[in-house]
Write a protein that holds these residues in place. Structure first.
Motif, PDB file in Angstrom:
ATOM      1  N   GLY A 119       0.805  -1.212   0.000  1.00 20.35           N
ATOM      2  CA  GLY A 119       0.000   0.000   0.000  1.00 20.35           C
ATOM      3  C   GLY A 119       0.839   1.263   0.000  1.00 20.35           C
ATOM      4  N   TRP A 120       1.913   1.270   0.786  1.00 19.58           N
ATOM      5  CA  TRP A 120       2.738   2.483   0.849  1.00 19.58           C
ATOM      6  C   TRP A 120       3.511   2.706  -0.438  1.00 19.58           C
ATOM      7  CZ3 TRP A 120       8.160   2.725   1.092  1.00 19.58           C
ATOM      8  CH2 TRP A 120       8.823   1.504   1.232  1.00 19.58           C
ATOM      9  N   GLU A 130      -3.858  -3.421   3.948  1.00 19.71           N
ATOM     10  CA  GLU A 130      -3.150  -2.222   3.515  1.00 19.71           C
ATOM     11  C   GLU A 130      -3.411  -1.878   2.044  1.00 19.71           C
ATOM     12  OE1 GLU A 130       1.444  -0.798   2.854  1.00 19.71           O
ATOM     13  OE2 GLU A 130       1.080  -2.544   4.084  1.00 19.71           O
TER      14      GLU A 130
END
Length: 121
Positions: free
Chosen positions: A36-37, A71
């Motif tokens: 996700g990041w 995420e």
């Protein structure tokens, strides 16, 4: 992009993709197996360049593999990206194919594990 390339700066990656779009070789950019990041970093870098960036993330996702829910799916939703599930039937397991034993194969080993798990539950 199949996997994140930690050695290459995002500006360099987006410059390469912009050239592909400009020449008509590519219409849209997607990612696969990103955290996700990573999605957030990719889209933040592309916004500074005024380029479309990612439109989709392909991620392993099924009833048995749901870690994307922690995420990746929330990040994709927030960023407006579509998510395409790969291996939604968990390599045939959820479709029943893997439950048929074929001696000496990966599916027979998987079927044995499932049978053992079901008998202990």
């Amino acid at each position: 992009m199949h996997h994140i390339d930690r050695r290459t700066p995002w500006d360099e990656i987006w410059e390469a993709f912009e050239g592909q779009v400009r020449t008509g070789k590519v219409d849209y950019i997607g990612s696969s197996n990103f955290a996700g990041w990573h999605l957030v970093k990719a889209q933040a870098a592309v916004e500074r360049r005024n380029f479309m960036g990612l439109v989709t993330e392909q991620h392993k996702y099924s009833l048995l593999e749901r870690t994307a829910e922690m995420e990746v799916l929330p990040a994709a939703r927030d960023l407006g990206l579509d998510v395409v599930a790969w291996s939604p039937l968990a390599g045939g397991l959820l479709g029943g194919r893997a439950l048929k034993k074929h001696a000496g194969t990966r599916t027979s080993q998987r079927a044995d594990l499932i049978e053992k798990h079901l008998n202990t539950a």
